[in-house]
Design a protein around this motif. Structure first.
Motif, PDB file in Angstrom:
ATOM      1  N   LEU A 118       0.798  -1.151  -0.108  1.00  0.00           N
ATOM      2  CA  LEU A 118      -0.055   0.029   0.135  1.00  0.00           C
ATOM      3  C   LEU A 118       0.801   1.207   0.114  1.00  0.00           C
ATOM      4  O   LEU A 118       0.576   2.072  -0.659  1.00  0.00           O
ATOM      5  N   TYR A 119       1.987   1.301   0.734  1.00  0.00           N
ATOM      6  CA  TYR A 119       2.938   2.389   0.793  1.00  0.00           C
ATOM      7  C   TYR A 119       3.223   2.559  -0.501  1.00  0.00           C
ATOM      8  O   TYR A 119       3.333   3.965  -0.984  1.00  0.00           O
ATOM      9  N   LEU A 120       4.032   1.521  -1.188  1.00  0.00           N
ATOM     10  CA  LEU A 120       4.469   1.810  -2.504  1.00  0.00           C
ATOM     11  C   LEU A 120       3.637   2.297  -3.621  1.00  0.00           C
ATOM     12  O   LEU A 120       4.034   3.113  -4.355  1.00  0.00           O
ATOM     13  N   VAL A 121       2.254   1.592  -3.548  1.00  0.00           N
ATOM     14  CA  VAL A 121       1.288   2.147  -4.419  1.00  0.00           C
ATOM     15  C   VAL A 121       0.917   3.598  -4.393  1.00  0.00           C
ATOM     16  O   VAL A 121       0.702   4.370  -4.970  1.00  0.00           O
ATOM     17  N   ALA A 122       0.676   4.031  -3.065  1.00  0.00           N
ATOM     18  CA  ALA A 122       0.393   5.429  -2.571  1.00  0.00           C
ATOM     19  C   ALA A 122       1.155   6.464  -2.944  1.00  0.00           C
ATOM     20  O   ALA A 122       1.178   7.451  -3.408  1.00  0.00           O
ATOM     21  N   LYS A 123       2.586   6.070  -2.794  1.00  0.00           N
ATOM     22  CA  LYS A 123       3.817   6.727  -3.102  1.00  0.00           C
ATOM     23  C   LYS A 123       3.793   7.271  -4.692  1.00  0.00           C
ATOM     24  O   LYS A 123       4.258   7.926  -5.064  1.00  0.00           O
ATOM     25  N   ALA A 124       3.686   5.644  -5.421  1.00  0.00           N
ATOM     26  CA  ALA A 124       3.873   5.964  -6.800  1.00  0.00           C
ATOM     27  C   ALA A 124       2.648   7.058  -7.424  1.00  0.00           C
ATOM     28  O   ALA A 124       2.734   7.371  -8.574  1.00  0.00           O
ATOM     29  N   VAL A 125       1.439   6.932  -6.809  1.00  0.00           N
ATOM     30  CA  VAL A 125       0.308   7.738  -7.495  1.00  0.00           C
ATOM     31  C   VAL A 125       0.356   9.047  -6.708  1.00  0.00           C
ATOM     32  O   VAL A 125      -0.659   9.737  -6.993  1.00  0.00           O
ATOM     33  N   GLY A 126       1.212   9.281  -5.889  1.00  0.00           N
ATOM     34  CA  GLY A 126       1.355  10.805  -5.573  1.00  0.00           C
ATOM     35  C   GLY A 126       0.441  10.959  -4.327  1.00  0.00           C
ATOM     36  O   GLY A 126       0.197  12.305  -3.929  1.00  0.00           O
ATOM     37  N   LEU A 127      -0.002   9.795  -3.436  1.00  0.00           N
ATOM     38  CA  LEU A 127      -0.449  10.344  -2.337  1.00  0.00           C
ATOM     39  C   LEU A 127       0.124  10.313  -1.119  1.00  0.00           C
ATOM     40  O   LEU A 127      -0.437   9.994   0.091  1.00  0.00           O
ATOM     41  N   ASN A 128       1.320   9.885  -1.270  1.00  0.00           N
ATOM     42  CA  ASN A 128       2.084   9.619   0.142  1.00  0.00           C
ATOM     43  C   ASN A 128       3.615  10.179   0.029  1.00  0.00           C
ATOM     44  O   ASN A 128       4.185  10.556  -1.233  1.00  0.00           O
ATOM     45  N   THR A 129       4.006  10.539   0.997  1.00  0.00           N
ATOM     46  CA  THR A 129       5.645  11.213   1.140  1.00  0.00           C
ATOM     47  C   THR A 129       6.317   9.997   1.105  1.00  0.00           C
ATOM     48  O   THR A 129       5.984   8.713   1.080  1.00  0.00           O
ATOM     49  N   THR A 130       7.845  10.050   0.933  1.00  0.00           N
ATOM     50  CA  THR A 130       8.710   9.075   1.132  1.00  0.00           C
ATOM     51  C   THR A 130       8.907   8.919   2.581  1.00  0.00           C
ATOM     52  O   THR A 130       9.499  10.139   3.322  1.00  0.00           O
ATOM     53  N   VAL A 131       8.672   8.179   3.152  1.00  0.00           N
ATOM     54  CA  VAL A 131       9.024   7.916   4.912  1.00  0.00           C
ATOM     55  C   VAL A 131      10.222   7.271   4.865  1.00  0.00           C
ATOM     56  O   VAL A 131      10.696   6.224   4.558  1.00  0.00           O
ATOM     57  N   ALA A 132      11.152   8.202   5.755  1.00  0.00           N
ATOM     58  CA  ALA A 132      12.318   7.919   5.829  1.00  0.00           C
ATOM     59  C   ALA A 132      12.573   7.513   7.394  1.00  0.00           C
ATOM     60  O   ALA A 132      12.339   8.342   8.365  1.00  0.00           O
TER      61      ALA A 132
END
Length: 248
Positions: A118-132
């Motif tokens: 879910l994190y990778l998909v959300a990031k790919a579609v622009g709905l999530n930050t990069t979580v460091a």
């Protein structure tokens, strides 16, 4: 009595995860109103305070971990006024180490793999930050132990407050089971909004699952084990894998 219980829960949330939820809401508004896209922003966790003085940085990290657990002590103290057997009543103890550990590990696997997707998909579609997830400077011997302690602190704080304490008090206030589960899950998702909408949705789903399981087992420890494992993998795994991959 119902009003007293509700007032008490809002006060406990106000000095713990409720305040985190408010700040997370402000943070996501801040992120959404910046010129750069959400997916190009970074949400940093476990950051060094004084990277040039490691001994002081360790002191800061340990103080932060210890002080974050004070609301847990407060919640247990409040519950013990009515039930001296707490925190055993909520299942936050070592009375069933084997079953709690096995259930926690299984639950971590069930939540962790879809959660990463879910994190990778959300990031790919622009709905999530990069979580460091881990940003302690250097590779000193204390880095991994501090990350493990931080993971355990998160787990104890969130599961004892959001599940063990709130489920008890809201039920005593007359709330139905699913109202309790959903409200707790939404608050859980909200205080993860600083990561983006993937973190928000993922943690709501996690909260629904954890809450539903708790209503059937009445044991917080498997949830604490699962949450600790998830965060240890996220924190320590990130620090080990990030230098070698580009997709995190």
């Amino acid at each position: 009595m119902r009003r007293r219980h509700l007032t008490e829960t809002w006060l406990v949330l106000g000095v713990s995860l409720g305040s985190s939820a408010i700040y997370a809401l402000l943070r996501i508004v801040d992120r959404l109103t910046r010129p750069e896209a959400l997916s190009r922003q970074t949400a940093a966790m476990n950051t060094s305070v004084t990277p040039d003085r490691p001994w002081l940085d360790v002191a800061y990290q340990l103080a932060g971990i210890a002080l974050a657990l004070v609301p847990v002590l407060l919640a247990v103290h409040l519950l013990r006024r009515d039930d001296p057997d707490e925190p055993h009543t909520m299942g936050f103890d070592l009375r069933r180490p084997g079953p709690d550990l096995l259930r926690g590990l299984a639950l971590a696997a069930v939540v962790g793999i879809p959660g990463l997707g879910l994190y990778l998909v959300a990031k790919a579609v622009g709905l999530n930050t990069t979580v460091a997830a881990a940003n302690l400077v250097g590779a000193a011997w204390f880095t991994v132990p501090l990350l493990v302690l931080a993971a355990a602190q998160n787990a104890v704080l969130e599961e004892t407050i959001m599940v063990g304490y709130l489920f008890r008090r809201w039920s005593e206030a007359g709330w139905g089971q699913w109202r309790v589960i959903v409200t707790s899950a939404v608050i859980r998702g909200t205080y993860h909004l600083y990561q983006g909408f993937g973190g928000f949705v993922g943690n709501i789903v996690m909260g629904l699952l954890f809450g539903w399981l708790y209503t059937r087992t009445r044991r917080v420890m498997p949830l604490v084990v699962a949450h600790t494992v998830l965060d240890v993998v996220a924190f320590v795994g990130y620090s080990l894998v990030k230098p070698h991959v580009s997709w995190l």
